[in-house]
Design a protein around this motif. Structure first.
Motif, PDB file in Angstrom:
ATOM      1  N   ASP A  46      31.370  55.121  65.014  1.00 49.97           N
ATOM      2  CA  ASP A  46      32.514  56.020  65.123  1.00 49.97           C
ATOM      3  C   ASP A  46      32.010  57.467  65.270  1.00 49.97           C
ATOM      4  O   ASP A  46      30.875  57.776  64.907  1.00 49.97           O
ATOM      5  N   TYR A  47      32.870  58.355  65.771  1.00 49.80           N
ATOM      6  CA  TYR A  47      32.415  59.711  66.084  1.00 49.80           C
ATOM      7  C   TYR A  47      32.084  60.540  64.847  1.00 49.80           C
ATOM      8  O   TYR A  47      31.261  61.447  64.910  1.00 49.80           O
ATOM      9  N   HIS A  48      32.764  60.274  63.727  1.00 49.29           N
ATOM     10  CA  HIS A  48      32.644  61.158  62.567  1.00 49.29           C
ATOM     11  C   HIS A  48      31.535  60.656  61.642  1.00 49.29           C
ATOM     12  O   HIS A  48      31.514  59.475  61.279  1.00 49.29           O
ATOM     13  N   ALA A  49      30.641  61.540  61.261  1.00 45.57           N
ATOM     14  CA  ALA A  49      29.510  61.142  60.409  1.00 45.57           C
ATOM     15  C   ALA A  49      29.986  60.477  59.124  1.00 45.57           C
ATOM     16  O   ALA A  49      29.363  59.522  58.642  1.00 45.57           O
ATOM     17  N   ASP A  50      31.098  60.961  58.555  1.00 48.26           N
ATOM     18  CA  ASP A  50      31.624  60.330  57.328  1.00 48.26           C
ATOM     19  C   ASP A  50      32.097  58.900  57.601  1.00 48.26           C
ATOM     20  O   ASP A  50      31.928  58.010  56.760  1.00 48.26           O
ATOM     21  N   HIS A  51      32.709  58.690  58.756  1.00 53.28           N
ATOM     22  CA  HIS A  51      33.153  57.331  59.111  1.00 53.28           C
ATOM     23  C   HIS A  51      31.935  56.412  59.239  1.00 53.28           C
ATOM     24  O   HIS A  51      31.922  55.296  58.715  1.00 53.28           O
ATOM     25  N   ARG A  52      30.928  56.897  59.960  1.00 61.86           N
ATOM     26  CA  ARG A  52      29.724  56.074  60.158  1.00 61.86           C
ATOM     27  C   ARG A  52      29.050  55.764  58.827  1.00 61.86           C
ATOM     28  O   ARG A  52      28.676  54.631  58.553  1.00 61.86           O
ATOM     29  N   ALA A  53      28.923  56.790  57.987  1.00 65.07           N
ATOM     30  CA  ALA A  53      28.229  56.594  56.700  1.00 65.07           C
ATOM     31  C   ALA A  53      29.011  55.628  55.816  1.00 65.07           C
ATOM     32  O   ALA A  53      28.420  54.749  55.177  1.00 65.07           O
ATOM     33  N   SER A  54      30.329  55.770  55.765  1.00 66.88           N
ATOM     34  CA  SER A  54      31.095  54.889  54.875  1.00 66.88           C
ATOM     35  C   SER A  54      31.030  53.449  55.383  1.00 66.88           C
ATOM     36  O   SER A  54      30.927  52.509  54.589  1.00 66.88           O
ATOM     37  N   GLY A  55      31.062  53.266  56.719  1.00 70.29           N
ATOM     38  CA  GLY A  55      30.930  51.912  57.264  1.00 70.29           C
ATOM     39  C   GLY A  55      29.564  51.318  56.961  1.00 70.29           C
ATOM     40  O   GLY A  55      29.442  50.146  56.591  1.00 70.29           O
ATOM     41  N   LEU A  56      28.536  52.146  57.090  1.00 71.63           N
ATOM     42  CA  LEU A  56      27.177  51.663  56.830  1.00 71.63           C
ATOM     43  C   LEU A  56      26.978  51.359  55.340  1.00 71.63           C
ATOM     44  O   LEU A  56      26.323  50.375  54.978  1.00 71.63           O
ATOM     45  N   LEU A  57      27.566  52.178  54.480  1.00 68.04           N
ATOM     46  CA  LEU A  57      27.468  51.914  53.039  1.00 68.04           C
ATOM     47  C   LEU A  57      28.052  50.539  52.696  1.00 68.04           C
ATOM     48  O   LEU A  57      27.502  49.798  51.875  1.00 68.04           O
ATOM     49  N   VAL A  58      29.168  50.195  53.326  1.00 71.86           N
ATOM     50  CA  VAL A  58      29.777  48.881  53.060  1.00 71.86           C
ATOM     51  C   VAL A  58      28.847  47.770  53.552  1.00 71.86           C
ATOM     52  O   VAL A  58      28.634  46.772  52.847  1.00 71.86           O
ATOM     53  N   GLN A  59      28.262  47.965  54.740  1.00 71.65           N
ATOM     54  CA  GLN A  59      27.332  46.940  55.257  1.00 71.65           C
ATOM     55  C   GLN A  59      26.117  46.806  54.339  1.00 71.65           C
ATOM     56  O   GLN A  59      25.651  45.713  54.044  1.00 71.65           O
ATOM     57  N   ASP A  60      25.607  47.957  53.879  1.00 72.82           N
ATOM     58  CA  ASP A  60      24.424  47.937  53.005  1.00 72.82           C
ATOM     59  C   ASP A  60      24.739  47.320  51.646  1.00 72.82           C
ATOM     60  O   ASP A  60      23.872  46.732  51.005  1.00 72.82           O
ATOM     61  N   ALA A  61      25.975  47.461  51.223  1.00 74.16           N
ATOM     62  CA  ALA A  61      26.378  46.907  49.925  1.00 74.16           C
ATOM     63  C   ALA A  61      26.611  45.405  49.998  1.00 74.16           C
ATOM     64  O   ALA A  61      26.477  44.698  48.986  1.00 74.16           O
ATOM     65  N   SER A  62      26.924  44.893  51.194  1.00 73.46           N
ATOM     66  CA  SER A  62      27.489  43.542  51.294  1.00 73.46           C
ATOM     67  C   SER A  62      26.638  42.475  50.600  1.00 73.46           C
ATOM     68  O   SER A  62      27.106  41.799  49.688  1.00 73.46           O
ATOM     69  N   TYR A  63      25.403  42.336  50.991  1.00 73.06           N
ATOM     70  CA  TYR A  63      24.569  41.280  50.408  1.00 73.06           C
ATOM     71  C   TYR A  63      24.274  41.565  48.931  1.00 73.06           C
ATOM     72  O   TYR A  63      24.211  40.657  48.099  1.00 73.06           O
ATOM     73  N   LEU A  64      24.121  42.846  48.603  1.00 70.53           N
ATOM     74  CA  LEU A  64      23.759  43.220  47.224  1.00 70.53           C
ATOM     75  C   LEU A  64      24.857  42.874  46.220  1.00 70.53           C
ATOM     76  O   LEU A  64      24.607  42.803  45.019  1.00 70.53           O
ATOM     77  N   LEU A  65      26.054  42.653  46.718  1.00 68.91           N
ATOM     78  CA  LEU A  65      27.162  42.303  45.816  1.00 68.91           C
ATOM     79  C   LEU A  65      26.859  41.037  45.026  1.00 68.91           C
ATOM     80  O   LEU A  65      27.332  40.873  43.898  1.00 68.91           O
ATOM     81  N   ILE A  66      26.046  40.134  45.622  1.00 73.49           N
ATOM     82  CA  ILE A  66      25.785  38.849  44.956  1.00 73.49           C
ATOM     83  C   ILE A  66      24.388  38.795  44.328  1.00 73.49           C
ATOM     84  O   ILE A  66      23.945  37.750  43.877  1.00 73.49           O
ATOM     85  N   VAL A  67      23.700  39.940  44.298  1.00 75.29           N
ATOM     86  CA  VAL A  67      22.335  39.969  43.740  1.00 75.29           C
ATOM     87  C   VAL A  67      22.397  40.473  42.288  1.00 75.29           C
ATOM     88  O   VAL A  67      22.615  41.667  42.063  1.00 75.29           O
ATOM     89  N   PRO A  68      22.213  39.596  41.305  1.00 77.38           N
ATOM     90  CA  PRO A  68      22.432  39.994  39.905  1.00 77.38           C
ATOM     91  C   PRO A  68      21.488  41.083  39.418  1.00 77.38           C
ATOM     92  O   PRO A  68      21.863  41.886  38.562  1.00 77.38           O
ATOM     93  N   ASN A  69      20.258  41.121  39.944  1.00 77.41           N
ATOM     94  CA  ASN A  69      19.306  42.120  39.452  1.00 77.41           C
ATOM     95  C   ASN A  69      19.529  43.504  40.037  1.00 77.41           C
ATOM     96  O   ASN A  69      18.882  44.460  39.630  1.00 77.41           O
ATOM     97  N   TYR A  70      20.415  43.603  41.022  1.00 77.35           N
ATOM     98  CA  TYR A  70      20.786  44.917  41.553  1.00 77.35           C
ATOM     99  C   TYR A  70      22.036  45.379  40.816  1.00 77.35           C
ATOM    100  O   TYR A  70      23.022  44.639  40.738  1.00 77.35           O
ATOM    101  N   CYS A  71      21.973  46.565  40.238  1.00 77.99           N
ATOM    102  CA  CYS A  71      23.081  47.087  39.425  1.00 77.99           C
ATOM    103  C   CYS A  71      23.531  46.068  38.367  1.00 77.99           C
ATOM    104  O   CYS A  71      24.693  45.627  38.367  1.00 77.99           O
ATOM    105  N   PRO A  72      22.607  45.677  37.467  1.00 76.74           N
ATOM    106  CA  PRO A  72      22.959  44.633  36.489  1.00 76.74           C
ATOM    107  C   PRO A  72      24.049  45.064  35.511  1.00 76.74           C
ATOM    108  O   PRO A  72      24.572  44.236  34.760  1.00 76.74           O
ATOM    109  N   GLU A  73      24.402  46.356  35.525  1.00 74.36           N
ATOM    110  CA  GLU A  73      25.457  46.832  34.626  1.00 74.36           C
ATOM    111  C   GLU A  73      26.830  46.248  34.987  1.00 74.36           C
ATOM    112  O   GLU A  73      27.755  46.269  34.164  1.00 74.36           O
TER     113      GLU A  73
END
Ligand code: ZN
Length: 282
Positions: free
Chosen positions: A109-136
Motif C-alpha cells: 500500500d502507498y502509506h508507510a503506516d499501512h505497509r508496516a501494520s500489514g507486515l506486523l500482522v504477517q510477522d506476528a502470524s506464525y509466532l501466535l502459536i509459538v509458546p516460547n515467544y512472549c510466554p507472558e
C-alpha cells in the motif's frame, strides 16, 4: 466468533471493512477494530495532542453505530514500524483477543503506516502459536485466518478470494465514516483541495459524503467514472462482478451495488470450503 480488524489509522477499518464488520456484529459476533497509530498527523489546524484526542473520540462514536469495540494504540501517526517491541506487543494483543479471523492492509500500500501494520500482522502470524515467544501470554492453539483488505495498487495486483455484498449494511458504513468528522469533512477535503465544497449543515454534508449516486441501474463502467464514497464502495462490486455472481447466483449477484473484497494471506490458516462457509456466512 471473534473478529479482529487491524488498520494503521483511526478510519482505515471503517473505510475498508466496516460493511462486513456490520454483518458480523448484527449476527452477535464480537468485532474489534484496532488502529495502530493515533491519527495525530491528520489535521491542518489542530496540533498532535488535540487531534489524537479528537480522533479517539471519533472512533468510539463510530464503534457505537454497529456495536463493536475500537482500540487505538498510543503510537504517533506516521511512526508505526516493524520492530521487535511492536511485534511482541501485537502478538500479545492478538493472543488476548483470540480472533478466528484477522483483517489487515496489504504490504504494498502507498502509506508507510499501512505497509508496516500489514507486515506486523504477517510477522506476528506464525509466532501466535509459538509458546516460547512472549510466554507472558498463552500461545494460541491455531493460527487465525488472515485476510487483506482491498486496495487499488497494481504491483502486485490485488487478487480477491472473497467478495461480500454489503448493500443491506452500506448505510451503517456511511454512518460510521460520518463520525470521522475531522477526517472526511476537514483533513481529507483540505488535502484534496475540496474543503470549500463541504456543506456546514450535518445532514447536507452526510449527503455530500455519499457523492455521486450509484443505483442498481448504474453500469459497472459508469461506476468507475463517478466521484465520492458511493463510488468507492461500489468499486469492488464493479470490478469483481463475476465473483459476486459465483457467490450469490446470477440474479442477486448482478443486483449487488456495494461490496468488499478480501484476499487470503498465505501466512495464516488456509481456508477450506468448510471453514470459508463457517467464517464468512454472507
Ligand atoms: Zn490509513
Amino acid at each position: 466468533m471473534n473478529i479482529l480488524m487491524i488498520g494503521a489509522h483511526p478510519d482505515d477499518c471503517d473505510l475498508r471493512c466496516s460493511g462486513l464488520a456490520a454483518l458480523y456484529a448484527r449476527d452477535g459476533h464480537r468485532v474489534k477494530f484496532l488502529s495502530m497509530c493515533d491519527g495525530s498527523g491528520g489535521h491542518h489546524v489542530m496540533n498532535r495532542n488535540e487531534i489524537a484526542a479528537r480522533r479517539w473520540g471519533e472512533t468510539q462514536e463510530a464503534a457505537k453505530v454497529i456495536g463493536i469495540e475500537y482500540d487505538v494504540w498510543n503510537v504517533a501517526d506516521c511512526e508505526i514500524v516493524c520492530d521487535l517491541p511492536t511485534r511482541a506487543r501485537l502478538v500479545n494483543y492478538i493472543r488476548r483477543f483470540q480472533p478466528d479471523v484477522i483483517f489487515c492492509h496489504r504490504t504494498n500500500d502507498y502509506h508507510a503506516d499501512h505497509r508496516a501494520s500489514g507486515l506486523l500482522v504477517q510477522d506476528a502470524s506464525y509466532l501466535l502459536i509459538v509458546p516460547n515467544y512472549c510466554p507472558e501470554t498463552p500461545a494460541m492453539k491455531k493460527m487465525p485466518v488472515i485476510l487483506f483488505f482491498y486496495d487499488s495498487f497494481k504491483n502486485p495486483p490485488f487478487v480477491p478470494d472473497l467478495v461480500i455484498g454489503i448493500d443491506e449494511v452500506v448505510e451503517d458504513k456511511f454512518r460510521m465514516i460520518d463520525k470521522h468528522v475531522s477526517q472526511v469533512y476537514e483533513w481529507l477535503p483540505y488535502t484534496g483541495g475540496t474543503l470549500g465544497e463541504v456543506p456546514a449543515d450535518p445532514a447536507a454534508r452526510f449527503e455530500w459524503l455519499h457523492g455521486d449516486k450509484v443505483t442498481a441501474d448504474t453500469t459497472d463502467e459508469e461506476v468507475l467514472k463517478k466521484k465520492g464514497y458511493s463510488r468507492r464502495f461500489a468499486l469492488a462490486a464493479a470490478l469483481y462482478r463475476d465473483k459476486l455472481i459465483e457467490r450469490y447466483g446470477e440474479e442477486k449477484g448482478r443486483r449487488i451495488r456495494f461490496a468488499e473484497a478480501y484476499a487470503v494471506s498465505e501466512y495464516g490458516s488456509q481456508l477450506t470450503a468448510e471453514s470459508a462457509a463457517r467464517l464468512f456466512p454472507y
